[in-house]
Design a protein around this motif. Structure first.
Motif, PDB file in Angstrom:
ATOM      1  N   ASP A  67       0.614  -1.124  -0.081  1.00  0.00           N
ATOM      2  CA  ASP A  67      -0.011   0.102   0.081  1.00  0.00           C
ATOM      3  C   ASP A  67       1.178   1.256  -0.052  1.00  0.00           C
ATOM      4  O   ASP A  67       0.954   1.881   0.748  1.00  0.00           O
ATOM      5  CB  ASP A  67      -0.934  -0.243   1.606  1.00  0.00           C
ATOM      6  CG  ASP A  67      -1.852   0.477   0.657  1.00  0.00           C
ATOM      7  OD1 ASP A  67      -2.586   0.468  -0.278  1.00  0.00           O
ATOM      8  OD2 ASP A  67      -3.122   0.613   1.870  1.00  0.00           O
ATOM      9  N   ASP A  68       1.885   1.036  -1.218  1.00  0.00           N
ATOM     10  CA  ASP A  68       2.849   1.868  -1.402  1.00  0.00           C
ATOM     11  C   ASP A  68       3.996   2.530   0.078  1.00  0.00           C
ATOM     12  O   ASP A  68       4.467   3.993  -0.060  1.00  0.00           O
ATOM     13  CB  ASP A  68       1.793   4.116  -1.141  1.00  0.00           C
ATOM     14  CG  ASP A  68       1.288   3.614  -2.657  1.00  0.00           C
ATOM     15  OD1 ASP A  68       1.627   3.296  -3.694  1.00  0.00           O
ATOM     16  OD2 ASP A  68       0.398   4.159  -2.738  1.00  0.00           O
ATOM     17  N   VAL A  69       4.101   1.513   1.237  1.00  0.00           N
ATOM     18  CA  VAL A  69       5.019   1.259   1.981  1.00  0.00           C
ATOM     19  C   VAL A  69       5.895   0.461   2.236  1.00  0.00           C
ATOM     20  O   VAL A  69       5.546   0.000   1.693  1.00  0.00           O
ATOM     21  CB  VAL A  69       4.220   1.439   3.415  1.00  0.00           C
ATOM     22  CG1 VAL A  69       4.934   1.440   4.573  1.00  0.00           C
ATOM     23  CG2 VAL A  69       2.827   2.506   3.427  1.00  0.00           C
ATOM     24  N   PRO A  70       7.140   1.514   1.877  1.00  0.00           N
ATOM     25  CA  PRO A  70       8.612   0.319   1.814  1.00  0.00           C
ATOM     26  C   PRO A  70       9.132  -0.639   2.832  1.00  0.00           C
ATOM     27  O   PRO A  70       8.628   0.325   4.578  1.00  0.00           O
ATOM     28  CB  PRO A  70       9.355   1.166   1.080  1.00  0.00           C
ATOM     29  CG  PRO A  70       9.466   2.145   1.993  1.00  0.00           C
ATOM     30  CD  PRO A  70       7.211   2.698   1.880  1.00  0.00           C
ATOM     31  N   ILE A  71       8.827  -1.634   2.744  1.00  0.00           N
ATOM     32  CA  ILE A  71       8.819  -2.787   3.854  1.00  0.00           C
ATOM     33  C   ILE A  71      10.457  -3.322   3.847  1.00  0.00           C
ATOM     34  O   ILE A  71      10.867  -3.637   2.504  1.00  0.00           O
ATOM     35  CB  ILE A  71       7.626  -3.698   4.093  1.00  0.00           C
ATOM     36  CG1 ILE A  71       6.283  -2.460   4.516  1.00  0.00           C
ATOM     37  CG2 ILE A  71       8.601  -4.336   5.575  1.00  0.00           C
ATOM     38  CD1 ILE A  71       5.220  -3.486   5.079  1.00  0.00           C
ATOM     39  N   MET A  72      10.929  -3.490   4.745  1.00  0.00           N
ATOM     40  CA  MET A  72      12.364  -4.557   4.483  1.00  0.00           C
ATOM     41  C   MET A  72      12.194  -5.865   5.315  1.00  0.00           C
ATOM     42  O   MET A  72      11.698  -5.142   7.066  1.00  0.00           O
ATOM     43  CB  MET A  72      14.089  -3.540   4.937  1.00  0.00           C
ATOM     44  CG  MET A  72      14.738  -4.922   4.721  1.00  0.00           C
ATOM     45  SD  MET A  72      16.590  -4.548   5.161  1.00  0.00           S
ATOM     46  CE  MET A  72      16.538  -3.169   3.690  1.00  0.00           C
ATOM     47  N   VAL A  73      12.589  -6.995   4.987  1.00  0.00           N
ATOM     48  CA  VAL A  73      12.139  -8.328   6.318  1.00  0.00           C
ATOM     49  C   VAL A  73      13.251  -9.070   6.242  1.00  0.00           C
ATOM     50  O   VAL A  73      14.547  -9.103   4.961  1.00  0.00           O
ATOM     51  CB  VAL A  73      10.664  -8.959   5.223  1.00  0.00           C
ATOM     52  CG1 VAL A  73      10.975  -9.897   6.939  1.00  0.00           C
ATOM     53  CG2 VAL A  73       9.749  -7.845   5.860  1.00  0.00           C
ATOM     54  N   ILE A  74      13.721  -9.221   7.638  1.00  0.00           N
ATOM     55  CA  ILE A  74      15.145  -9.344   7.629  1.00  0.00           C
ATOM     56  C   ILE A  74      14.978 -11.065   8.140  1.00  0.00           C
ATOM     57  O   ILE A  74      13.953 -10.907   9.905  1.00  0.00           O
ATOM     58  CB  ILE A  74      16.459  -8.512   8.164  1.00  0.00           C
ATOM     59  CG1 ILE A  74      16.857  -7.585   7.698  1.00  0.00           C
ATOM     60  CG2 ILE A  74      17.303  -9.522   8.766  1.00  0.00           C
ATOM     61  CD1 ILE A  74      17.836  -6.402   8.122  1.00  0.00           C
ATOM     62  N   VAL A  75      15.205 -11.620   7.653  1.00  0.00           N
ATOM     63  CA  VAL A  75      15.481 -13.296   8.425  1.00  0.00           C
ATOM     64  C   VAL A  75      16.334 -14.121   9.192  1.00  0.00           C
ATOM     65  O   VAL A  75      17.680 -13.492   8.271  1.00  0.00           O
ATOM     66  CB  VAL A  75      15.021 -14.440   7.613  1.00  0.00           C
ATOM     67  CG1 VAL A  75      14.670 -15.712   8.294  1.00  0.00           C
ATOM     68  CG2 VAL A  75      13.420 -13.652   7.032  1.00  0.00           C
ATOM     69  N   ASP A  76      16.743 -14.021  10.039  1.00  0.00           N
ATOM     70  CA  ASP A  76      18.227 -14.889  10.840  1.00  0.00           C
ATOM     71  C   ASP A  76      17.374 -16.103  11.193  1.00  0.00           C
ATOM     72  O   ASP A  76      17.058 -16.639  12.381  1.00  0.00           O
ATOM     73  CB  ASP A  76      18.362 -13.715  12.417  1.00  0.00           C
ATOM     74  CG  ASP A  76      19.769 -13.876  12.878  1.00  0.00           C
ATOM     75  OD1 ASP A  76      20.562 -15.015  12.076  1.00  0.00           O
ATOM     76  OD2 ASP A  76      20.690 -13.686  13.351  1.00  0.00           O
ATOM     77  N   GLU A  77      17.906 -17.502  10.340  1.00  0.00           N
ATOM     78  CA  GLU A  77      17.408 -17.997  10.644  1.00  0.00           C
ATOM     79  C   GLU A  77      17.890 -19.346  11.414  1.00  0.00           C
ATOM     80  O   GLU A  77      17.615 -19.515  12.632  1.00  0.00           O
ATOM     81  CB  GLU A  77      18.026 -19.804   9.063  1.00  0.00           C
ATOM     82  CG  GLU A  77      15.989 -18.699   8.571  1.00  0.00           C
ATOM     83  CD  GLU A  77      16.054 -19.670   7.563  1.00  0.00           C
ATOM     84  OE1 GLU A  77      15.622 -20.781   8.129  1.00  0.00           O
ATOM     85  OE2 GLU A  77      17.395 -20.245   6.177  1.00  0.00           O
ATOM     86  N   PRO A  78      19.806 -18.750  11.820  1.00  0.00           N
ATOM     87  CA  PRO A  78      19.885 -19.392  13.304  1.00  0.00           C
ATOM     88  C   PRO A  78      19.790 -18.659  14.105  1.00  0.00           C
ATOM     89  O   PRO A  78      19.452 -19.658  15.384  1.00  0.00           O
ATOM     90  CB  PRO A  78      22.086 -19.245  12.763  1.00  0.00           C
ATOM     91  CG  PRO A  78      21.616 -18.484  11.486  1.00  0.00           C
ATOM     92  CD  PRO A  78      20.012 -17.978  10.859  1.00  0.00           C
ATOM     93  N   SER A  79      19.015 -17.711  14.487  1.00  0.00           N
ATOM     94  CA  SER A  79      18.415 -16.856  15.590  1.00  0.00           C
ATOM     95  C   SER A  79      17.426 -17.118  15.383  1.00  0.00           C
ATOM     96  O   SER A  79      16.548 -16.814  17.007  1.00  0.00           O
ATOM     97  CB  SER A  79      19.035 -15.795  16.051  1.00  0.00           C
ATOM     98  OG  SER A  79      20.788 -15.355  15.722  1.00  0.00           O
TER      99      SER A  79
END
Length: 176
Positions: A57-69
């Motif tokens: 909806d016109d809002v930038p999002i960054m998703v970070i995944v840390d599988e080891p943690s």
């Protein structure tokens, strides 16, 4: 108006989804699965290593995944942290306690962020989508209601807009 609709939607989602989470658990969430859900939500999402950037909806999002943690973090930049008045900072902390819901206001790297942080493996698809919507709503309501969504009631015409957005995002990721 959109904030009021988001709040009402989040109440409905919380009330309707709680029994489902307890009864029908999905397979453990993985970085690969989150990436697939995010790309289903936004076909133009871009992944680079552990990070995926998308727009809702016109809002930038960054998703970070840390599988080891076993952690994930969704972040929306809101503003520079420079010049935040003590009253404004206090209001953000109050919101973190009562209206931000699963998302939170945070300060890092000289910026104010809306963030949703969750253990990765127990994360369910609906929780992910709900957390993303709450984080977007934190950014939108900054300086006004400071809310992730569902804690306030009110009338208006916007409820259908956010209900459609939630249904659309869930449908896009339904097969995942």
């Amino acid at each position: 108006m959109k904030g009021l609709a988001m709040r009402r939607l989040m109440i409905c989602l919380t009330l309707l989804a709680a029994p489902v989470f307890a009864q029908e658990r999905e397979a453990a969430m993985t970085g690969e699965r989150i990436e697939a859900i995010l790309k289903a939500i936004d076909g133009e999402a871009v992944s680079c290593g552990i990070a995926t950037e998308l727009t809702i909806d016109d809002v930038p999002i960054m998703v970070i995944v840390d599988e080891p943690s076993d952690r994930m973090r969704a972040m929306v930049p809101i503003r520079s942290a420079d010049g935040i008045a003590p009253e404004e900072l206090q209001r953000m902390m109050q919101a973190n306690f009562d209206t931000a819901l699963d998302a939170r206001y945070a300060v890092a790297q000289g910026r104010v962020w809306g963030v949703f942080i969750h253990p990765l493996s127990p994360l369910q698809r609906e929780q992910l989508v709900s957390g993303l919507i709450q984080t977007v709503n934190l950014a939108r309501s900054y300086g006004q209601a400071y809310t992730g969504g569902a804690q306030h009631f009110g009338g208006g015409d916007s409820n259908g807009i956010y209900r459609e957005l939630l249904e659309e995002l869930l449908k896009k990721g339904e097969e995942l």
